[in-house]
Design an enzyme around this catalytic site. Structure first.
Site, PDB file in Angstrom:
ATOM      1  N   GLU A  18      -0.845  11.979  39.110  1.00 29.55           N
ATOM      2  CA  GLU A  18      -1.128  13.429  38.984  1.00 29.55           C
ATOM      3  C   GLU A  18       0.111  14.261  39.337  1.00 29.55           C
ATOM      4  O   GLU A  18       0.418  15.261  38.702  1.00 29.55           O
ATOM      5  CB  GLU A  18      -2.273  13.819  39.936  1.00 29.55           C
ATOM      6  CG  GLU A  18      -3.602  13.136  39.672  1.00 29.55           C
ATOM      7  CD  GLU A  18      -3.750  11.847  40.449  1.00 29.55           C
ATOM      8  OE1 GLU A  18      -2.751  11.093  40.605  1.00 29.55           O
ATOM      9  OE2 GLU A  18      -4.859  11.549  40.888  1.00 29.55           O
ATOM     10  N   LEU A  67       8.852 -21.573  37.889  1.00 27.32           N
ATOM     11  CA  LEU A  67       7.772 -20.564  38.045  1.00 27.32           C
ATOM     12  C   LEU A  67       8.329 -19.139  38.091  1.00 27.32           C
ATOM     13  O   LEU A  67       7.726 -18.240  38.665  1.00 27.32           O
ATOM     14  CB  LEU A  67       6.948 -20.856  39.301  1.00 27.32           C
ATOM     15  CG  LEU A  67       6.274 -22.241  39.320  1.00 27.32           C
ATOM     16  CD1 LEU A  67       5.466 -22.429  40.605  1.00 27.32           C
ATOM     17  CD2 LEU A  67       5.406 -22.451  38.094  1.00 27.32           C
ATOM     18  N   TRP A 113       6.634 -30.313  24.070  1.00 27.88           N
ATOM     19  CA  TRP A 113       5.761 -29.305  24.613  1.00 27.88           C
ATOM     20  C   TRP A 113       4.434 -29.394  23.906  1.00 27.88           C
ATOM     21  O   TRP A 113       4.377 -29.771  22.754  1.00 27.88           O
ATOM     22  CB  TRP A 113       6.372 -27.903  24.391  1.00 27.88           C
ATOM     23  CG  TRP A 113       7.549 -27.638  25.303  1.00 27.88           C
ATOM     24  CD1 TRP A 113       8.847 -27.804  24.976  1.00 27.88           C
ATOM     25  CD2 TRP A 113       7.492 -27.202  26.664  1.00 27.88           C
ATOM     26  NE1 TRP A 113       9.631 -27.478  26.075  1.00 27.88           N
ATOM     27  CE2 TRP A 113       8.814 -27.113  27.122  1.00 27.88           C
ATOM     28  CE3 TRP A 113       6.455 -26.864  27.544  1.00 27.88           C
ATOM     29  CZ2 TRP A 113       9.140 -26.715  28.406  1.00 27.88           C
ATOM     30  CZ3 TRP A 113       6.796 -26.479  28.811  1.00 27.88           C
ATOM     31  CH2 TRP A 113       8.114 -26.396  29.245  1.00 27.88           C
ATOM     32  N   ALA A 123      -3.148 -24.744  29.475  1.00 26.92           N
ATOM     33  CA  ALA A 123      -2.625 -24.991  28.127  1.00 26.92           C
ATOM     34  C   ALA A 123      -2.950 -26.432  27.772  1.00 26.92           C
ATOM     35  O   ALA A 123      -2.705 -27.331  28.582  1.00 26.92           O
ATOM     36  CB  ALA A 123      -1.121 -24.766  28.093  1.00 26.92           C
ATOM     37  N   ARG A 166      10.646 -15.262  32.828  1.00 28.58           N
ATOM     38  CA  ARG A 166      11.837 -15.250  31.948  1.00 28.58           C
ATOM     39  C   ARG A 166      11.451 -14.529  30.657  1.00 28.58           C
ATOM     40  O   ARG A 166      11.047 -15.159  29.687  1.00 28.58           O
ATOM     41  CB  ARG A 166      12.303 -16.684  31.706  1.00 28.58           C
ATOM     42  CG  ARG A 166      12.588 -17.365  33.074  1.00 28.58           C
ATOM     43  CD  ARG A 166      13.121 -18.765  32.968  1.00 28.58           C
ATOM     44  NE  ARG A 166      12.267 -19.731  32.331  1.00 28.58           N
ATOM     45  CZ  ARG A 166      11.328 -20.454  32.942  1.00 28.58           C
ATOM     46  NH1 ARG A 166      11.069 -20.243  34.217  1.00 28.58           N
ATOM     47  NH2 ARG A 166      10.623 -21.338  32.291  1.00 28.58           N
ATOM     48  N   ASP A 206       6.778 -31.628  36.968  1.00 30.95           N
ATOM     49  CA  ASP A 206       7.590 -30.744  36.122  1.00 30.95           C
ATOM     50  C   ASP A 206       8.824 -30.146  36.794  1.00 30.95           C
ATOM     51  O   ASP A 206       9.602 -29.475  36.119  1.00 30.95           O
ATOM     52  CB  ASP A 206       6.737 -29.554  35.637  1.00 30.95           C
ATOM     53  CG  ASP A 206       5.537 -30.014  34.839  1.00 30.95           C
ATOM     54  OD1 ASP A 206       5.599 -31.100  34.252  1.00 30.95           O
ATOM     55  OD2 ASP A 206       4.543 -29.288  34.843  1.00 30.95           O
ATOM     56  N   CYS A 224      -3.751  13.902  46.206  1.00 28.00           N
ATOM     57  CA  CYS A 224      -3.647  14.564  44.890  1.00 28.00           C
ATOM     58  C   CYS A 224      -4.704  15.650  44.715  1.00 28.00           C
ATOM     59  O   CYS A 224      -4.485  16.631  44.003  1.00 28.00           O
ATOM     60  CB  CYS A 224      -3.806  13.521  43.785  1.00 28.00           C
ATOM     61  SG  CYS A 224      -2.439  12.371  43.738  1.00 28.00           S
ATOM     62  N   THR A 253       2.122 -30.801  40.283  1.00 35.77           N
ATOM     63  CA  THR A 253       2.888 -30.159  39.213  1.00 35.77           C
ATOM     64  C   THR A 253       4.361 -30.077  39.589  1.00 35.77           C
ATOM     65  O   THR A 253       5.249 -30.202  38.748  1.00 35.77           O
ATOM     66  CB  THR A 253       2.319 -28.747  38.941  1.00 35.77           C
ATOM     67  OG1 THR A 253       1.019 -28.907  38.380  1.00 35.77           O
ATOM     68  CG2 THR A 253       3.180 -27.955  37.973  1.00 35.77           C
TER      69      THR A 253
HETATM   70  N1  LIG Z   1       3.533 -28.375  29.093  1.00 32.99           N
HETATM   71  C1  LIG Z   1       3.130 -27.081  28.945  1.00 32.99           C
HETATM   72  C2  LIG Z   1       2.938 -26.261  30.073  1.00 32.99           C
HETATM   73  N2  LIG Z   1       3.158 -26.777  31.321  1.00 32.99           N
HETATM   74  C3  LIG Z   1       3.083 -26.034  32.387  1.00 32.99           C
HETATM   75  C4  LIG Z   1       3.408 -26.667  33.725  1.00 32.99           C
HETATM   76  O1  LIG Z   1       2.210 -27.014  34.331  1.00 32.99           O
HETATM   77  C5  LIG Z   1       4.191 -25.669  34.567  1.00 32.99           C
HETATM   78  O2  LIG Z   1       3.452 -24.462  34.639  1.00 32.99           O
HETATM   79  C6  LIG Z   1       5.522 -25.451  33.897  1.00 32.99           C
HETATM   80  O3  LIG Z   1       6.212 -26.632  34.000  1.00 32.99           O
HETATM   81  C7  LIG Z   1       6.252 -24.337  34.615  1.00 32.99           C
HETATM   82  O4  LIG Z   1       7.634 -24.593  34.414  1.00 32.99           O
HETATM   83  P1  LIG Z   1       8.651 -23.352  34.486  1.00 32.99           P
HETATM   84  O5  LIG Z   1       8.153 -22.459  35.562  1.00 32.99           O
HETATM   85  O6  LIG Z   1       8.595 -22.666  33.153  1.00 32.99           O
HETATM   86  O7  LIG Z   1       9.977 -23.966  34.812  1.00 32.99           O
HETATM   87  N3  LIG Z   1       2.513 -24.986  29.909  1.00 32.99           N
HETATM   88  C8  LIG Z   1       2.307 -24.466  28.668  1.00 32.99           C
HETATM   89  O8  LIG Z   1       1.925 -23.302  28.540  1.00 32.99           O
HETATM   90  N4  LIG Z   1       2.492 -25.246  27.546  1.00 32.99           N
HETATM   91  C9  LIG Z   1       2.914 -26.530  27.639  1.00 32.99           C
HETATM   92  O9  LIG Z   1       3.081 -27.180  26.616  1.00 32.99           O
HETATM   93  N1  LIG Z   2      -2.084   5.293  42.681  1.00 33.01           N
HETATM   94  C1  LIG Z   2      -2.866   6.433  42.720  1.00 33.01           C
HETATM   95  C2  LIG Z   2      -3.960   6.515  43.615  1.00 33.01           C
HETATM   96  N2  LIG Z   2      -4.239   5.458  44.440  1.00 33.01           N
HETATM   97  C3  LIG Z   2      -5.141   5.591  45.565  1.00 33.01           C
HETATM   98  O1  LIG Z   2      -4.373   5.954  46.722  1.00 33.01           O
HETATM   99  C4  LIG Z   2      -4.132   4.777  47.530  1.00 33.01           C
HETATM  100  C5  LIG Z   2      -2.642   4.618  47.764  1.00 33.01           C
HETATM  101  O2  LIG Z   2      -2.192   5.796  48.395  1.00 33.01           O
HETATM  102  P1  LIG Z   2      -0.613   5.876  48.783  1.00 33.01           P
HETATM  103  O3  LIG Z   2      -0.399   4.843  49.833  1.00 33.01           O
HETATM  104  O4  LIG Z   2      -0.455   7.308  49.259  1.00 33.01           O
HETATM  105  O5  LIG Z   2       0.156   5.598  47.493  1.00 33.01           O
HETATM  106  C6  LIG Z   2      -4.677   3.602  46.718  1.00 33.01           C
HETATM  107  O6  LIG Z   2      -5.227   2.627  47.580  1.00 33.01           O
HETATM  108  C7  LIG Z   2      -5.769   4.237  45.853  1.00 33.01           C
HETATM  109  O7  LIG Z   2      -6.978   4.384  46.563  1.00 33.01           O
HETATM  110  N3  LIG Z   2      -4.731   7.636  43.636  1.00 33.01           N
HETATM  111  C8  LIG Z   2      -4.398   8.710  42.835  1.00 33.01           C
HETATM  112  O8  LIG Z   2      -5.025   9.743  42.944  1.00 33.01           O
HETATM  113  N4  LIG Z   2      -3.382   8.643  41.932  1.00 33.01           N
HETATM  114  C9  LIG Z   2      -2.596   7.544  41.853  1.00 33.01           C
HETATM  115  O9  LIG Z   2      -1.668   7.540  41.019  1.00 33.01           O
HETATM  116 ZN   LIG Z   3      -3.180  10.497  44.631  1.00 27.90          ZN
END
Ligand SMILES: Nc1c(/N=C/[C@H](O)[C@H](O)[C@H](O)COP(=O)(O)O)[nH]c(=O)[nH]c1=O
Ligand SMILES: Nc1c(N[C@@H]2O[C@H](COP(=O)(O)O)[C@@H](O)[C@H]2O)[nH]c(=O)[nH]c1=O
Ligand SMILES: [Zn+2]
Length: 363
Positions: A52, A205, A171, A155, A208, A201, A85, A197
């Site tokens: 706001e 995580l 893959w 996956a 990218r 692998d 706000c 995992t």
């Molecule tokens: N093997 C496959 C997957 N494999 C996912 C794995 O469990 C693990 O999340 C990945 O190895 C994460 O590696 P990094 O963070 O990218 O380096 N996930 C997918 O979506 N497709 C596939 O074919």
């Molecule tokens: N982000 C958002 C709200 N967020 C509200 O305010 C709290 C965070 O407050 P603060 O720590 O001051 O940022 C959040 O937990 C939620 O209840 N409210 C709104 O009016 N407008 C905004 O854009």
């Molecule tokens: Zn607010």
């Protein structure tokens, strides 16, 4: 133009900053005067201006006076990191406020609306409420449960395999689907895998994406702290890594791992790593959204803990076969059909050569 026309714009503004505002909700606001949009804005980052404020700042006080403000979440009425706000709308002599979601934050719930009404501002609620509530399913869940909203990403091939029986998995899904996963990594506070995992692998995580993106905190469930000291998660210093173990991890290994930059060992009070306890610990540490990337054992433990709030499934048009080839959910699973988890499909799309299904627990 009707209310929905302007609220759709506010919702679009909020949807585009998903992942940036944690632990705050995403919020969009649009200022309209005599049917003309004179200002708009979103909450961009926790601790910074609320939506706001940004919208009214763009409109200027003269145009804001007598305007209608569309906001996706009830204007706050408390001093958090920023001033209320609702006071700003009153000070700026706004004529009408149209609100989509009521704020479930006990500090705010309904107080903002009440304040506006008692200052003579006409308030309408519930416009595009369903859509706006979905924008903040993570925030609303966290405010209610103080535990992270859990999204399970899986996956597999058409026959449900996540690797061949010899463990090969590169893959299964194609480049487009694997890239699609990274948008979720950007939007989540943390990503979680099991030690299996890490062994299989050696994953990084990290997020990218072509235009960059935020790296989630990387969490490993590793009961005995078996994580290889030379794995990427402990050595690449690309993002924080937290390892959650049972109550007595080997002391010397703990000291060695704990000493690595950006790494924390978090032993639970129990022998076993219990998902309920993991979620409460992560909630206490301010994790509002958790992206679980498996493997099969971890996925089953989340299933049995009834801790899954959303499932993102990528299916590749491939057949791998093999009764010993791993599938998406391992462990014992459910024996009785009456116990299984039922979901409803929210989204169904193609990503490259693969299928993507987004499903949520059946109400
Ligand atoms: N093997 C496959 C997957 N494999 C996912 C794995 O469990 C693990 O999340 C990945 O190895 C994460 O590696 P990094 O963070 O990218 O380096 N996930 C997918 O979506 N497709 C596939 O074919
Ligand atoms: N982000 C958002 C709200 N967020 C509200 O305010 C709290 C965070 O407050 P603060 O720590 O001051 O940022 C959040 O937990 C939620 O209840 N409210 C709104 O009016 N407008 C905004 O854009
Ligand atoms: Zn607010």
């Amino acid at each position: 133009m009707n209310d929905k026309y302007f609220m759709d714009f506010a919702i679009d503004l909020a949807s585009k900053v998903a992942g940036q505002t944690s632990p705050n909700p995403v919020v969009g606001a649009v200022v309209v005067k005599n049917g003309e949009i004179v200002g708009f804005g979103a909450h961009l980052r926790a601790g910074e201006h609320h939506a706001e404020v940004n919208a009214i700042q763009m409109a200027g006080l003269e145009k804001t006076e007598g305007s209608t403000v569309y906001v996706t979440l009830e204007p706050c009425s408390h001093y958090g990191k920023t001033p209320p706000c609702s006071d700003l709308l009153i000070r700026s002599k706004v004529k009408k406020a149209v609100i989509a979601s009521v704020d479930p934050n006990p500090l705010v719930a309904g107080k903002g609306i009440e304040k506006l009404r008692s200052a003579g501002i006409d308030v309408e609620t519930g416009i595009c409420q369903e859509e706006a509530n979905l924008l903040n399913e993570v925030f609303f869940h966290f405010i209610k449960t103080k535990t992270p909203f859990v999204t399970l990403k899986t996956a597999a091939s058409l026959d449900g395999k996540t690797a061949t029986s010899s463990g090969e998995s590169k893959w299964i899904t194609g480049k487009d689907a694997r890239l699609d996963v990274h948008q979720y990594r950007h939007k989540h506070d943390a990503i979680l895998v099991g030690i299996g995992t890490v062994f299989a692998d050696n994953p990084s995580l990290t997020t990218r994406l072509p235009n960059g993106g935020k790296n989630p905190i990387r969490i490993v469930l590793d009961t005995q702290l078996q994580i290889p000291i030379d794995c990427k998660l402990l050595t690449d210093q690309q993002a924080l890594t937290w390892i959650i173990t049972g109550c007595n991890p080997p002391a010397n290994k703990t000291k060695m791992v704990q000493g690595l930059k950006g790494v924390k060992v978090l032993p639970l009070a129990t022998e076993k790593v219990d998902i309920e306890k993991v979620l409460h610990l992560l909630g206490e540490l301010g994790i509002t959204s958790l992206f679980v990337e498996g493997g099969a054992t971890v996925n089953e433990s989340f299933l049995k803990a009834h801790a899954i709030n959303k499932v993102i499934t990528y299916i590749a048009p491939k057949l791998i076969g093999g009764k010993n080839a791993p599938t998406i959910i391992g462990g014992d699973g459910y024996a009785a059909m009456s116990e299984i988890m039922e979901l409803e499909v929210r989204e169904f799309s193609r990503v490259g050569d693969d299928l993507k299904i987004v499903s949520v627990p059946k109400k």
